[in-house]
Structure formats: structure tokens, C-alpha cells
Design an enzyme around this catalytic site. Structure first.
Site, PDB file in Angstrom:
ATOM      1  N   GLU A 179       2.315  15.757   5.812  1.00 57.20           N
ATOM      2  CA  GLU A 179       2.845  14.386   5.880  1.00 57.20           C
ATOM      3  C   GLU A 179       2.287  13.521   4.756  1.00 57.20           C
ATOM      4  O   GLU A 179       3.018  12.755   4.121  1.00 57.20           O
ATOM      5  CB  GLU A 179       2.545  13.759   7.242  1.00 57.20           C
ATOM      6  CG  GLU A 179       3.172  14.485   8.431  1.00 57.20           C
ATOM      7  CD  GLU A 179       4.658  14.759   8.261  1.00 57.20           C
ATOM      8  OE1 GLU A 179       5.335  14.001   7.549  1.00 57.20           O
ATOM      9  OE2 GLU A 179       5.145  15.758   8.812  1.00 57.20           O
ATOM     10  N   HIS A 280      14.354  21.796   5.650  1.00 61.08           N
ATOM     11  CA  HIS A 280      13.266  22.520   6.306  1.00 61.08           C
ATOM     12  C   HIS A 280      13.551  24.013   6.426  1.00 61.08           C
ATOM     13  O   HIS A 280      12.722  24.762   6.917  1.00 61.08           O
ATOM     14  CB  HIS A 280      12.997  21.954   7.704  1.00 61.08           C
ATOM     15  CG  HIS A 280      12.400  20.584   7.696  1.00 61.08           C
ATOM     16  ND1 HIS A 280      13.167  19.443   7.711  1.00 61.08           N
ATOM     17  CD2 HIS A 280      11.110  20.172   7.642  1.00 61.08           C
ATOM     18  CE1 HIS A 280      12.369  18.385   7.686  1.00 61.08           C
ATOM     19  NE2 HIS A 280      11.127  18.780   7.642  1.00 61.08           N
TER      20      HIS A 280
END
Lengths: 364, 139
Positions: A179, A280
Site C-alpha cells: 500500500e 491484480h
């Protein structure tokens, strides 16, 4: 029922493109302010005084101001608690100078941000997300049964999981690093979060996530497991992690979740409108290229292939770069750092060939 | 025939438009004439997984209860939300309806950040009422 001539999703896509254009302008303005991080670190090593605590005025992204002489190389962490609501930032529960609190998610977020900050600084000479000591803000306990962690453009946000499939998302250091790395990408290459550039954005976050764990554990590329999100699943799930960089598609195989859908080669590239164009999913391809090259080189991955990836991300890379353009950028960066024909350059070239991004016969 | 829509849209989409159409009342009386299916699919997120939830409804009261919620959603708003950030969820919502005045299919892609108000109510209700898939006992 009236059907719009232009489907809603297409309208959304168009407007998104427009908004992204505006955002890019603001980010470009921010990026132009960022000093060259390796040079900055170099100067500090040489004892040269570096004006520090350059902060960007939040109201005016293009404006910088000097607010003091405190070092920018120390992390400035603030952890907030959303208390189960989906409202940001939540209540501040731990600041930089505070000791551990009685909440494991808070402490994991705090320590994870610290570990990622340490990797960026020690391996790449980068002071935080923007290279200028940007404060690291995170929120934990976001939402109810919330199965995700994300970067909202300004802070890292972590859910507690639903307790059936996922536990709390701060439990994985690689996810915290992932992140934070989205922030680094935002301030550097600014890779558009869609299609191949989006998958590269995702992949770089996995690379940093993996490197943070290896850096903290002192693991070599050969010793590392190359898993992202290990320890997030509950015991009920048949799986090791969210993703495997070295063997995409092998991270889990569960009767409820299904099988890890990541491809590890261009032959398996997934064309889809979901997930911003499969960012992803297709990230498995550059992920594998990185892990293969790092294993081939051996030693600490952040010193070899990791440094090359970082150079490529902070070099002249188009924000819409595809896999081939990024592969080229890594080879240019590797030749510059380690020399043409070096072991690192050869390993990287071979890895891109293995995953089907680069062929042997190139006219360069 | 004065109506000229049958060649392209004779799937029931216009069944309710002509109030004097002879077969409307008969169709209305059949349970199968009122049916609805809503599928919510979620993609994105750091885990990159794509769960989906589906509910079906038949019969007047059941279908109308869902339709009120469906109709309150801003299907044509095209609001993009803020594209900042990464690893956010994206929801794809698809509704198939067969009812006297409302028929056809609609779908929308809604970023998590825009999942508020009626969108949120709809997605939450679909998730709550969709039958969970049973997990086999672990080996």
C-alpha cells in the site's frame, strides 16, 4: 425503462479519464518538486547539509514551503482508528513519538510503515513516499468485516477482514509495504491504474511489499518465499497467501475462493473490464519476471534487481507504459547501474523472455 | 399492426407500453411474468478476488420490493467518482427484470467510492440475501 445510448459504465470511464487528466496535472506539479532521492541521500552521507522538512502545502499542490530544519529522513507516522466505520481519517491513536498501544492492528501498521520507510531509505536513499519525508498516515479498523487494504491517494487504509476468509490486513508486512508503494508510484512514474500500466503499478507494489519483508528478515532472494499477503487467510482457507511472485497462480486453491487466477506468462494474459482491466491478475507476469531475475542474481534482492526496478520507476517512464516499455526501462536502468552485459542485466533480460514479454530478436 | 417494435424488441421489453395490448393482463397474471435477478460482482481490492452475489425474486410483492430499490439507483448518472488511489473495490451490478411495466436488463459499474445511498443499500441487501456458498470441511 430508458436506456441511455451511452452505457453508464462507458460514461463513467470517459469522465474518469477526464478526472485523471486533471489529477495528473496536479501530480506532475508535485513530482517536479521532488528532489532526486539518491542524490539527496548521497549528499547526506557526505555530510553535506540538505535543507529539509520541505512540505507541500496541501491546499496548493504546486507550492512548497520551508518550515524548519528537522530531518526528513525520519518517518513521521500517524495511525488513526476508523472504529468500524467507513469514514476517514478516523481518530488518531498513535503518533510518531508514542509507544505501542493496546491494539495489535495499530502497532502492526505503525511498525510496518516504519519497516517500509527503512527499506526505501536504506536501499534506495528515498525519504518516504515523495522523497521529501512525506508524513505516513494510516487508518486501521476501517469498515465492518472489510476484506481489503487500499491506498486512497493520501493514506493507507486497512480493514479487519470478515473473520471467515480474511483476518486483519495489517497482519501482513508485505501488504503494508504494497500500500505504501502505491504512494511512491503516485509520486514517481504515476502509472495509470488501468490495463498494463495498472498491472505494472500493482506489480511494483508487490515488489516493494516482498522486499520490505526480505529486508526486515535479512533474507536473500534464494531464501525468500516471494509470497504477498502471507498470513492474511484464516485457517479455514486452503491457501498460503494472496499471490506468489515466483509462481503466479499457486497461492491458493480453495473451494470457496477458487484458484489463484494469476498468469505468470504473456500467454495467459487476462483481458477483462473488471478490476480496472485485470490489474491484480496480470501483475503476475512482471512479478514473476522480478522474482526470477532476483533469484538468478542471488544475494539481497533490494541491492540488485530491486534497485534496478526502483531506478526504472523513478526514471523517464511513461505513465501509460506497457510491459514491453517497462522491460526496456529496466534494461536501460540495469545497464546504467551495473553495466551492459552484467550479470544483473543478463538475468533481467532472461526473466522478461521467460515470461514472454521480450523476445530474443529485438532491433535494439 | 400499428406497433412496429416487434422486430427488434419483441422480448417483452415493451409489453407494458401499450396499455391496450391484448396479452398484457394475461401475462400479468402469470407468476413467471414477474421475475427479477440481481447480480453484484466485486472486483479489485488488494486481494484481487472476484466474489459475486445473486438474488432472484418472483411474484408481485417480492419483485416490486426489489424494483423500488433498483429504481432509486442513479443508473444513468455516470458519476465517475475520484480515481485517486489503488486497490479500491469496483462493483458491477446487473439487474434482469421481467415485469409488466419494467423489463429488460441494466447494468452499471460503480467504483467503491461512489457506492453510497441507494447503490449501497442495493448492494448490501443483495449481499445479505444471497445464499452463501457452503465451505467443505477442510481435509
Amino acid at each position: 425503462m430508458a436506456h441511455s445510448i451511452v452505457p453508464p459504465y462507458l460514461l463513467a470511464r470517459l469522465a474518469e479519464t477526464d478526472a485523471e487528466g486533471l489529477q495528473r496535472a496536479a501530480l506532475a506539479a508535485r513530482r517536479s518538486l521532488a528532489a532526486d532521492p539518491p542524490l539527496r541521500a548521497e549528499r547526506q552521507r557526505e555530510g553535506v547539509f540538505v535543507p529539509s522538512s520541505v512540505v507541500l502545502d496541501a491546499a496548493e499542490p504546486g507550492m512548497a514551503s520551508f518550515t524548519g530544519l528537522a530531518g526528513v529522513t525520519e518517518p513521521q507516522r500517524t495511525i488513526s482508528d476508523a472504529e468500524g466505520r467507513e469514514r476517514l481519517p478516523g481518530t488518531v491513536v498513535r503518533r510518531e513519538t508514542d509507544g505501542p498501544v493496546d491494539d495489535v492492528a495499530v502497532n502492526e501498521a505503525y511498525d510496518g510503515l516504519g519497516a517500509t520507510h527503512a527499506l526505501l531509505l536504506e536501499a534506495f536513499g528515498r525519504a518516504s513516499i515523495d522523497g521529501l519525508g512525506l508524513p505516513l498516515d494510516a487508518t486501521v479498523h476501517y469498515g465492518e468485516d472489510y476484506d481489503n487494504a487500499f491506498w486512497d491517494g493520501e493514506r493507507m487504509v486497512f480493514g479487519d477482514g470478515d473473520g471467515e476468509v480474511f483476518g486483519r490486513f495489517t497482519a501482513s508486512l508485505s501488504v503494508i509495504g504494497h500500500e505504501l508503494a502505491h504512494g511512491v508510484t503516485q509520486y514517481t512514474a504515476g502509472l495509470a491504474y488501468e490495463g498494463q500500466s495498472g498491472a505494472l503499478n500493482e506489480s511494483f507494489s508487490d515488489v516493494i511489499g516482498a522486499l520490505v519483508e526480505q529486508h526486515r528478515l535479512g533474507q536473500t532472494a534464494g531464501e525468500a518465499g516471494w509470497l504477498i499477503g502471507e498470513g492474511l487467510f484464516t485457517d479455514a482457507v486452503e491457501g498460503r497467501a494472496l499471490r506468489s511472485m515466483i509462481e503466479p497462480g499457486s497461492a491458493y486453491d480453495d473451494d470457496v475462493l477458487g484458484r489463484d487466477p494469476q498468469p505468470g506468462n504473456m500467454a495467459g494474459y487476462v483481458e477483462t473490464d473488471d478490476d480496472n482491466g485485470g490489474v491484480h491478475l496480470n501483475s503476475g507476469i512482471p512479478n514473476r519476471a522480478f522474482a526470477l531475475a532476483a533469484r538468478a542474481v542471488g544475494g539481497f534482492a533490494w541491492e540488485g534487481v530491486g534497485a534496478v526496478w526502483y531506478d526504472a520507476m523513478t526514471g523517464p517512464l511513461d505513465e501509460r507504459a506497457d510491459f514491453a516499455a517497462f522491460a526496456e526501462a529496466t534494461l536501460v536502468a540495469s545497464d546504467a547501474r551495473f553495466g551492459a552485459g552484467s550479470e544483473v542485466s543478463s538475468a533481467i533480460a532472461e526473466a522478461w523472455r521467460t515470461v514472454g514479454v521480450r523476445s530474443d530478436e529485438r532491433a535494439d | 399492426m400499428s406497433e412496429q417494435t416487434d422486430d427488434e424488441t419483441g422480448t417483452g421489453a415493451d409489453a407494458g407500453d401499450g396499455a391496450d395490448a391484448g396479452d398484457t393482463a394475461a401475462g400479468d397474471a402469470e407468476a413467471g411474468a414477474r421475475a427479477l435477478r440481481i447480480t453484484v460482482a466485486r472486483s479489485g481490492g488488494v486481494a484481487g478476488m472476484s466474489p459475486s452475489w445473486t438474488v432472484t425474486a418472483e411474484g408481485e410483492s417480492d419483485v416490486d420490493g426489489w424494483l423500488d430499490l433498483v429504481e432509486s439507483c442513479p443508473w444513468d448518472a455516470g458519476d465517475p467518482g475520484d480515481p485517486d488511489g489503488a486497490d479500491r473495490f469496483v462493483y458491477t451490478i446487473r439487474v434482469l427484470v421481467q415485469a409488466p411495466k419494467v423489463a429488460g436488463e441494466r447494468d452499471a459499474r460503480v467504483p467503491e467510492r461512489d457506492l453510497t445511498g441507494p447503490w449501497r443499500d442495493l448492494v448490501d441487501r443483495v449481499k445479505a440475501e444471497a445464499a452463501p456458498r457452503p465451505r467443505r470441511a477442510k481435509r
